[in-house]
Design an enzyme around this catalytic site. Structure first.
Site, mmCIF file in Angstrom:
data_model
loop_
_atom_site.group_PDB
_atom_site.id
_atom_site.type_symbol
_atom_site.label_atom_id
_atom_site.label_comp_id
_atom_site.label_asym_id
_atom_site.label_seq_id
_atom_site.Cartn_x
_atom_site.Cartn_y
_atom_site.Cartn_z
ATOM 1 C CE1 TYR A 24 -24.744 -49.601 -18.843
ATOM 2 C CE2 TYR A 24 -26.715 -48.588 -19.728
ATOM 3 C CZ TYR A 24 -25.409 -48.990 -19.878
ATOM 4 O OH TYR A 24 -24.765 -48.767 -21.053
ATOM 5 C CD GLU A 31 -20.839 -42.330 -16.381
ATOM 6 O OE1 GLU A 31 -21.159 -42.306 -17.588
ATOM 7 O OE2 GLU A 31 -20.194 -43.261 -15.883
#
Length: 98
Positions: A24, A31
Site C-alpha cells: 500500500y 502514484e
C-alpha cells in the site's frame, strides 16, 4: 478458497490481510510521484483540456485536476491505511476465534 472448500487456510488469510502493509505505501507513493513527475508534461501538452468558448460554456484544465488528486491523496492516504489496519485486525481476530 472459502467459497469452494468452505474454509480458508490461515496462511492465505494472513497473507491477504498483511501484504498491504508493504504494498500500500509503495503504491500510494508511486502514484503520487508519477502524478508529480507528469505535472510539467500535463501543463505543456494541455491534453484532455477543454477550453472556452465552447457549446457548454465550460472550461476544464487537467493540470489543476492533477493538483486536486494530489491534494486528496496526501491527506487521504493515512486515513485509508488506518482503515485497512482496522480491517486486518478484525479479520485476523475473527479467524483466531473460529
Amino acid at each position: 478458497m472459502k467459497e469452494a472448500f468452505g474454509a480458508t487456510p490461515s496462511f492465505l488469510l494472513w497473507l491477504r490481510y498483511s501484504t498491504f502493509l508493504v504494498m500500500y505505501p509503495i503504491g500510494i507513493s508511486s502514484e503520487v510521484g508519477l502524478i508529480y513527475l507528469a505535472l510539467p508534461h500535463i501543463k505543456v501538452s494541455e491534453k484532455f483540456c477543454i477550453r472556452m468558448p465552447n457549446k457548454w460554456n465550460f472550461s476544464l484544465d487537467n493540470f489543476y485536476i492533477a493538483f486536486i488528486a494530489l491534494g486528496i491523496y496526501v491527506p487521504g492516504s493515512p486515513h485509508m491505511y488506518r482503515y485497512m489496519l482496522s480491517q486486518r485486525k478484525k479479520a485476523l481476530s475473527k479467524s483466531k476465534r473460529e
